[in-house]
Design an enzyme around this catalytic site. Structure first.
Site, mmCIF file in Angstrom:
data_model
loop_
_atom_site.group_PDB
_atom_site.id
_atom_site.type_symbol
_atom_site.label_atom_id
_atom_site.label_comp_id
_atom_site.label_asym_id
_atom_site.label_seq_id
_atom_site.Cartn_x
_atom_site.Cartn_y
_atom_site.Cartn_z
ATOM 1 C CG HIS A 133 -0.235 0.277 2.503
ATOM 2 N ND1 HIS A 133 0.398 -0.729 3.179
ATOM 3 C CD2 HIS A 133 -0.043 1.388 3.238
ATOM 4 C CE1 HIS A 133 0.941 -0.243 4.270
ATOM 5 N NE2 HIS A 133 0.693 1.048 4.336
HETATM 6 N N1 UDP Z 1 -3.407 -5.575 8.760
HETATM 7 C C1 UDP Z 1 -4.713 -5.983 8.909
HETATM 8 N N2 UDP Z 1 -5.388 -6.390 7.796
HETATM 9 C C2 UDP Z 1 -4.830 -6.407 6.565
HETATM 10 C C3 UDP Z 1 -3.483 -5.970 6.426
HETATM 11 C C4 UDP Z 1 -2.798 -5.547 7.542
HETATM 12 O O1 UDP Z 1 -5.248 -6.013 10.015
HETATM 13 O O2 UDP Z 1 -5.526 -6.777 5.595
HETATM 14 C C5 UDP Z 1 -2.699 -5.108 9.975
HETATM 15 C C6 UDP Z 1 -1.305 -5.645 10.186
HETATM 16 O O3 UDP Z 1 -1.307 -6.916 10.796
HETATM 17 C C7 UDP Z 1 -0.723 -4.562 11.089
HETATM 18 C C8 UDP Z 1 -1.336 -3.288 10.537
HETATM 19 O O4 UDP Z 1 -2.505 -3.700 9.841
HETATM 20 O O5 UDP Z 1 -1.169 -4.749 12.423
HETATM 21 C C9 UDP Z 1 -0.374 -2.572 9.634
HETATM 22 O O6 UDP Z 1 -1.023 -1.550 8.963
HETATM 23 P P1 UDP Z 1 -0.569 -1.009 7.537
HETATM 24 O O7 UDP Z 1 0.221 -2.026 6.837
HETATM 25 O O8 UDP Z 1 -1.807 -0.498 6.868
HETATM 26 O O9 UDP Z 1 0.287 0.288 7.906
HETATM 27 P P2 UDP Z 1 1.838 0.528 8.197
HETATM 28 O O10 UDP Z 1 2.208 -0.369 9.328
HETATM 29 O O11 UDP Z 1 2.577 0.260 6.953
HETATM 30 O O12 UDP Z 1 1.937 1.960 8.573
#
Ligand code: UDP
Length: 373
Positions: free
Chosen positions: A212
């Site tokens: 993403h």
């Molecule tokens: N996650 C979730 N469902 C999904 C994909 C990711 O619950 O379909 C969770 C993942 O396990 C983690 C969090 O979302 O706890 C991470 O969020 P994201 O990847 O959107 O953001 P980033 O961490 O890159 O800022």
């Protein structure tokens, strides 16, 4: 005389924020001397990106919903709107502290709003640096840290980064990882989910893919290369791909022909984003995780599951040095090469990073008790 509780404003709006606030909110709502108010900026708003986390993590409903949606506003406008709307609320509520999380627009918007009203800011997950200024997340991190009075860090390298930038050590508090707090707290419920089994996969016989980051999805040649690599990798290992709404939108916009190919790829299981408990259940049983997510790099390190990061860098180097993560790059050839190596020789974790133990939120509250009461 009646004792007046200190008011803490918690600003959250994006999926990873909800995971990071969960344990902190659970402590603060029972605290004798703190009162919290949760401001949901509305950055993520679909059920699968927002409400499901409140359900899964048992977070009480936000007190305020700003409804400032991603996609509707350009990036900088969104930050400005978050700042403006929060200022209006903070003027009325007069919080004693504002807590912001991670590197999303909600963090910088919240920090700007509080700072201009002279309300101290606490940044949870301070000091992370990818040293890649082309990422909007990096500028959000830098500015949020500059505006913060309390810099709560989750790894020693974050403290080093902050020191190098001239932040005073008196502002830094190495407390550990609030994202791991949620995982530790919900371990039993996660174990019961068995999502892979329900999808027809045996543990360690499938991979998980999440994608993403704007730097990957908003640049067509980069996106196309990654999609080509995905189409090839799924022929070697079935992949579960809970697709982020903005990624779905970008693929349909830039490369609709790829969308068709992805849909019909035999071993690619595309779904809506999954809830938190299902996500960790899927990660836990995976053979390999492919991701550009910050949180997922940390969760796979904690779970000991090999992870190939679809980026050229990481602001979370401890997941590479101590954990299971490798930098997989963003070109088809490099991704395929790192994936192939990981399939042959899965990377083992050296150790769980210090203070990733489920108690980071408690440590934050202990600091606040000392500093605010
Ligand atoms: N996650 C979730 N469902 C999904 C994909 C990711 O619950 O379909 C969770 C993942 O396990 C983690 C969090 O979302 O706890 C991470 O969020 P994201 O990847 O959107 O953001 P980033 O961490 O890159 O800022």
């Amino acid at each position: 005389m009646k004792f007046k509780k200190k008011k803490i404003a918690i600003v959250a709006g994006a999926r990873p924020n909800f995971v990071k606030i969960a344990q902190l909110v659970s402590i603060l709502r029972k605290h004798r001397f703190f009162d919290y108010k949760l401001f949901h900026t509305g950055q993520h708003f679909d059920f699968e990106m927002s409400q499901v986390f409140f359900q899964d993590l048992k977070i009480p409903k936000p007190h305020f919903n700003l409804n400032i949606r991603s996609g509707k506003h350009p990036f900088t406008t969104q930050i400005a709107l978050i700042k403006k709307r929060l200022q209006e609320h903070f003027n009325k509520e007069q919080p004693d502290l504002c807590l912001v999380f991670g590197d999303a627009n909600s963090a910088i918007g919240g920090a700007l709003a509080a700072h201009t009203l002279d309300i101290p800011v606490g940044h949870i997950e301070a000091g992370l640096r990818s040293f890649d200024r082309t990422m909007s997340e990096e500028s959000n991190r830098l500015v949020t840290d500059l505006l913060s009075r309390f810099l709560f860090t989750h790894s020693e390298s974050a403290n080093k980064n902050l020191s190098k930038e001239g932040h005073s050590t008196s502002k830094m508090f190495f407390v550990g990882n609030t994202m791991i707090d949620a995982l530790v707290r919900h371990k039993k419920e996660i174990a019961k989910r068995k999502v892979a089994q329900k999808l027809g996969f045996k543990p360690k016989e499938y991979g998980v893919l999440t994608l993403h980051r704007y730097n990957n999805t908003d640049i067509k040649p980069v996106l196309d290369d990654i999609l080509q690599a995905i189409l090839m990798m799924q022929t070697e290992l079935p992949l579960v791909f809970p697709i982020h709404p903005s990624t779905k939108e970008r693929i349909s916009f830039f490369s609709p022909h790829f969308f068709k190919q992805l849909k019909f790829a035999r071993n690619l299981h595309i779904s809506e984003p999954v809830g938190y408990l299902d996500s960790i259940s899927l990660l836990k049983d995976a053979k390999i995780v492919l991701t550009d997510s910050g949180g997922v790099q940390e969760e796979t390190t904690f779970l000991g599951v090999p992870c190939v990061t679809l980026r050229q860098n990481t602001e979370r180097p401890i997941t590479v040095t101590a954990g299971t993560n490798v930098i997989g790059g963003i070109t088809k050839d490099q991704i395929l090469s790192e994936f192939g190596e990981m399939m042959q020789k899965p990377k083992k974790r050296k150790k769980i990073p210090p203070l990733w133990d489920g108690k980071a939120s408690l440590r934050i509250v202990r600091v606040l008790e000392k500093k605010l009461l």
